[in-house]
Design a protein around this motif. Structure first.
Motif, short mmCIF file in Angstrom:
data_model
loop_
_atom_site.label_atom_id
_atom_site.label_comp_id
_atom_site.label_asym_id
_atom_site.label_seq_id
_atom_site.Cartn_x
_atom_site.Cartn_y
_atom_site.Cartn_z
N ILE A 140 0.57 -6.25 5.62
CA ILE A 140 1.71 -6.88 4.77
C ILE A 140 2.96 -6.40 5.73
O ILE A 140 4.02 -7.51 5.83
CB ILE A 140 2.13 -6.10 3.62
CG1 ILE A 140 0.76 -6.54 2.60
CG2 ILE A 140 3.22 -6.13 2.76
CD1 ILE A 140 0.52 -5.87 1.37
N THR A 141 3.03 -5.34 6.47
CA THR A 141 3.98 -5.25 7.34
C THR A 141 4.08 -6.16 8.59
O THR A 141 5.19 -6.46 8.70
CB THR A 141 3.72 -3.61 8.10
OG1 THR A 141 3.84 -2.67 6.98
CG2 THR A 141 4.75 -3.41 9.22
N VAL A 142 2.98 -6.54 9.06
CA VAL A 142 3.15 -7.78 10.02
C VAL A 142 3.80 -9.06 9.42
O VAL A 142 4.50 -9.72 9.98
CB VAL A 142 1.62 -8.06 10.49
CG1 VAL A 142 1.61 -9.21 11.54
CG2 VAL A 142 1.29 -6.73 11.42
N LEU A 143 3.08 -9.22 8.06
CA LEU A 143 3.67 -10.46 7.43
C LEU A 143 5.18 -10.33 7.29
O LEU A 143 5.98 -11.42 7.35
CB LEU A 143 2.86 -10.64 6.06
CG LEU A 143 1.66 -11.18 6.55
CD1 LEU A 143 0.68 -11.15 5.05
CD2 LEU A 143 1.23 -12.54 7.22
N LEU A 144 5.61 -9.16 6.96
CA LEU A 144 7.06 -9.06 6.46
C LEU A 144 7.87 -9.27 7.66
O LEU A 144 8.96 -9.87 7.73
CB LEU A 144 7.54 -7.61 5.88
CG LEU A 144 7.13 -7.57 4.30
CD1 LEU A 144 7.08 -6.03 3.77
CD2 LEU A 144 7.86 -8.42 3.52
N GLY B 158 10.91 -3.42 -3.62
CA GLY B 158 9.68 -2.67 -3.27
C GLY B 158 9.62 -1.49 -4.45
O GLY B 158 8.38 -1.59 -4.97
N TRP B 159 10.62 -1.03 -4.99
CA TRP B 159 10.42 0.09 -6.13
C TRP B 159 10.12 -0.72 -7.34
O TRP B 159 9.00 -0.60 -8.11
CB TRP B 159 11.92 0.59 -6.49
CG TRP B 159 11.79 1.56 -7.50
CD1 TRP B 159 10.91 2.63 -7.79
CD2 TRP B 159 12.81 1.83 -8.30
NE1 TRP B 159 11.16 3.43 -8.57
CE2 TRP B 159 12.44 3.01 -9.19
CE3 TRP B 159 14.04 1.02 -8.63
CZ2 TRP B 159 13.15 3.35 -10.22
CZ3 TRP B 159 14.76 1.46 -9.95
CH2 TRP B 159 14.36 2.63 -10.68
N VAL C 244 9.06 6.80 1.00
CA VAL C 244 8.98 6.27 2.45
C VAL C 244 10.27 5.52 2.60
O VAL C 244 10.98 5.37 1.93
CB VAL C 244 7.64 5.41 2.71
CG1 VAL C 244 6.40 6.40 2.77
CG2 VAL C 244 7.58 4.41 1.85
N ALA C 245 10.53 5.09 3.87
CA ALA C 245 11.71 4.23 4.34
C ALA C 245 11.61 2.97 3.48
O ALA C 245 10.44 2.55 2.97
CB ALA C 245 11.64 3.87 5.87
N PRO C 246 12.68 2.08 3.00
CA PRO C 246 12.99 1.12 2.41
C PRO C 246 12.05 0.00 2.57
O PRO C 246 11.29 -0.57 1.60
CB PRO C 246 14.40 0.75 2.73
CG PRO C 246 15.11 1.86 2.74
CD PRO C 246 14.16 2.89 3.70
N TRP C 247 11.90 -0.34 3.89
CA TRP C 247 10.92 -1.40 4.30
C TRP C 247 9.40 -1.18 3.88
O TRP C 247 8.52 -2.02 3.53
CB TRP C 247 11.23 -1.94 5.63
CG TRP C 247 12.24 -2.69 5.98
CD1 TRP C 247 13.69 -2.12 6.36
CD2 TRP C 247 12.44 -4.09 5.59
NE1 TRP C 247 14.32 -3.17 6.50
CE2 TRP C 247 13.67 -4.38 6.04
CE3 TRP C 247 11.51 -5.06 5.17
CZ2 TRP C 247 14.26 -5.76 6.01
CZ3 TRP C 247 12.15 -6.23 5.11
CH2 TRP C 247 13.48 -6.53 5.58
#
Length: 182
Positions: free
Chosen positions: A50-54, A158-159, A29-32
């Motif tokens: 987590i997407t919202v928190l980031l 992330g990795w 997937v994309a980096p973010w």
């Protein structure tokens, strides 16, 4: 204005669905999103939350660089994650490779369409690209250098946390929330 608001909302919803399709593709997937998946692996808070928190953390980084947000910025931060969570709830995981490739390809197409809708509504940059353009403006570094530095950093973190990096990571490298640059 009456056309632009539904265009923005549909674009943001479809963006989350496209991300969910790519996540279910399980080929990167994309980096973010690698970062969100990595954090989720350790916290179990859910990809959408987590997407919202980031997004919230990224918006806090806007303060020292004096980046201005728009309605689209805030809605992006609040809506993409939940729509991705809806997609993840509806799209089954662990499918055969051929179906996962289709999920990923359709997700990439949906993200492209959604990006056009969202950006075309002209309500401001999304959190991640606003960080990129704000850092570019404040540092004077070329935009590609700023973007690469940000994405290599979040991809690496992330990795290291166990996020899904694969062939799809390169293909999904499109901007999540590109601002209107012209």
């Amino acid at each position: 204005m009456t056309r632009r608001i539904p265009q923005l909302l549909i674009g943001l919803f479809l963006y989350g669905i496209g991300i969910a399709l790519m996540v279910r593709g399980e080929i990167g997937v994309a980096p973010w999103d690698v970062l969100s998946l990595g954090i989720d692996k350790h916290t179990h808070l859910g990809f959408g939350l987590i997407t919202v928190l980031l997004s919230g953390v990224v918006l806090l980084l806007w303060i020292p660089i004096r980046q201005r947000l728009g309605v689209g910025t805030v809605l992006n931060a609040l809506l993409v994650g939940p729509s991705a969570a809806v997609g993840l709830a509806l799209i089954p995981a662990g499918q055969d490779l051929w179906l996962r490739i289709i999920f990923f390809a359709v997700g990439l197409l949906v993200v492209g369409i959604a990006t056009g809708l969202y950006i075309g509504a002209h309500f401001g940059p999304g959190p991640r690209d606003g960080l990129m353009t704000g850092l570019h403006r404040r540092t004077g570094l070329k935009i590609w250098i700023v973007r690469t530095a940000i994405e290599v950093t979040v991809l690496g973190i992330g990795w290291a946390l166990g996020g899904n990096v694969g062939i799809g990571t390169e293909m999904a490298h499109a901007p999540r929330d590109s601002p209107r640059l012209g």
